[in-house]
Design an enzyme around this catalytic site. Sequence first.
Site, PDB file in Angstrom:
ATOM      1  N   PRO A  14      15.153  12.761  22.215  1.00 64.08           N
ATOM      2  CA  PRO A  14      16.128  12.761  21.115  1.00 64.08           C
ATOM      3  C   PRO A  14      15.887  11.662  20.100  1.00 64.08           C
ATOM      4  CG  PRO A  14      17.104  11.844  23.106  1.00 64.08           C
ATOM      5  CD  PRO A  14      15.769  12.422  23.505  1.00 64.08           C
ATOM      6  N   LEU A  15      15.117  10.631  20.508  1.00 59.62           N
ATOM      7  CA  LEU A  15      14.786   9.536  19.596  1.00 59.62           C
ATOM      8  C   LEU A  15      13.300   9.521  19.258  1.00 59.62           C
ATOM      9  CD1 LEU A  15      16.995   6.711  21.166  1.00 59.62           C
ATOM     10  CD2 LEU A  15      17.477   8.155  19.179  1.00 59.62           C
ATOM     11  N   PRO A  49       8.582   6.904  18.427  1.00 61.78           N
ATOM     12  CA  PRO A  49       9.965   6.794  17.949  1.00 61.78           C
ATOM     13  C   PRO A  49      10.136   7.252  16.508  1.00 61.78           C
ATOM     14  CG  PRO A  49       9.319   4.837  19.169  1.00 61.78           C
ATOM     15  CD  PRO A  49       8.074   5.658  18.996  1.00 61.78           C
ATOM     16  N   LEU A  50      11.303   7.822  16.238  1.00 59.18           N
ATOM     17  CA  LEU A  50      11.607   8.306  14.898  1.00 59.18           C
ATOM     18  C   LEU A  50      11.503   7.178  13.883  1.00 59.18           C
ATOM     19  CD1 LEU A  50      14.789  10.453  15.648  1.00 59.18           C
ATOM     20  CD2 LEU A  50      12.520  11.328  15.055  1.00 59.18           C
ATOM     21  N   TYR A  66       8.395  12.208  38.076  1.00 59.32           N
ATOM     22  CA  TYR A  66       8.359  10.965  37.319  1.00 59.32           C
ATOM     23  C   TYR A  66       7.949   9.853  38.285  1.00 59.32           C
ATOM     24  CZ  TYR A  66      11.163  13.228  33.642  1.00 59.32           C
ATOM     25  OH  TYR A  66      11.630  14.054  32.653  1.00 59.32           O
TER      26      TYR A  66
END
Length: 289
Positions: A214-215, A220-221, A63
């Site tokens: 996770p989002l 983004p969700l 990263y």
Amino acid sequence: MTFPEQSNTYPMGSLRVNRLGYGAMQLAGPGVFGPLKDHQAAIAVLQHAVASGVNHIDTSDFYGPHITNQLIREALSPYHDDLVIVTKIGAVRGNDASWNPAISREALTQAVHDNLRNLGLDMLDVVNFRCMISPHGPAEGSIEAPLTALAELQQQGLVRHIGLSNVTPTQIAEGRRICDIVCVQNHYNLAHREDDALIDDLARANIAYVPYFPLGGFTPLQSATLSEVAARLNATPMQVALAWLLQRSPNILLIPGTSSIAHLQENLTASELVLPAEAIRELDKMTGD
């Protein structure tokens, strides 16, 4: 699906972490390459996370590259005794910011030493081998050679525990024949549920499942159902999405990332949100509407 008696912690081998942790990927620059413009803001986010009770930080020396690990060391070293830093190896960044496989014995050894140096550690708590047969998702193919090399680094005392990332159930079974696997890190969230059966299998084996994105990650969700449930519960959609994951299975550990203290605090508050059964039924039917 709901576990009202669930613990707020879960083991990764001999270590135990709070189920809501922090992912450091967004502390690198755009495209996870180069530094953030605001160095001190990145330091502040890390320090706020740990001060708020986070004891599981996910990172990698690719990263940046090197950026997030160096920030973690600057912000948090000397580390709290209960802080668990999980890193991953198996890729390197090209000068064009590309993500390239790096799975030879030499490359994996170099990656472990790079992580140790940049984090300022003598031993890495958990190292995930990131399978790069396909960078876009799990793809079949043997991981025996690279995982054997990583297991040898573990035997040398450089790595405490080993996990896997971007892998199939077949590869997990192969990996468990080589060494103990303490966690699996794959893509999973409300709208991306290919690993449903795998999560349950890992729970029975007491292996942590750590969903990345996770989002939703870089996208983004977004869902009418998610927004409606959140409005009824006086929560944000992202808090509901995280709470759903925490209630999905007790072996799920979350590592949402952000470069904002406000967003970090919003994410951490999700651990206090208990979704009622009706909301869970609605969310379980969500298909990205």
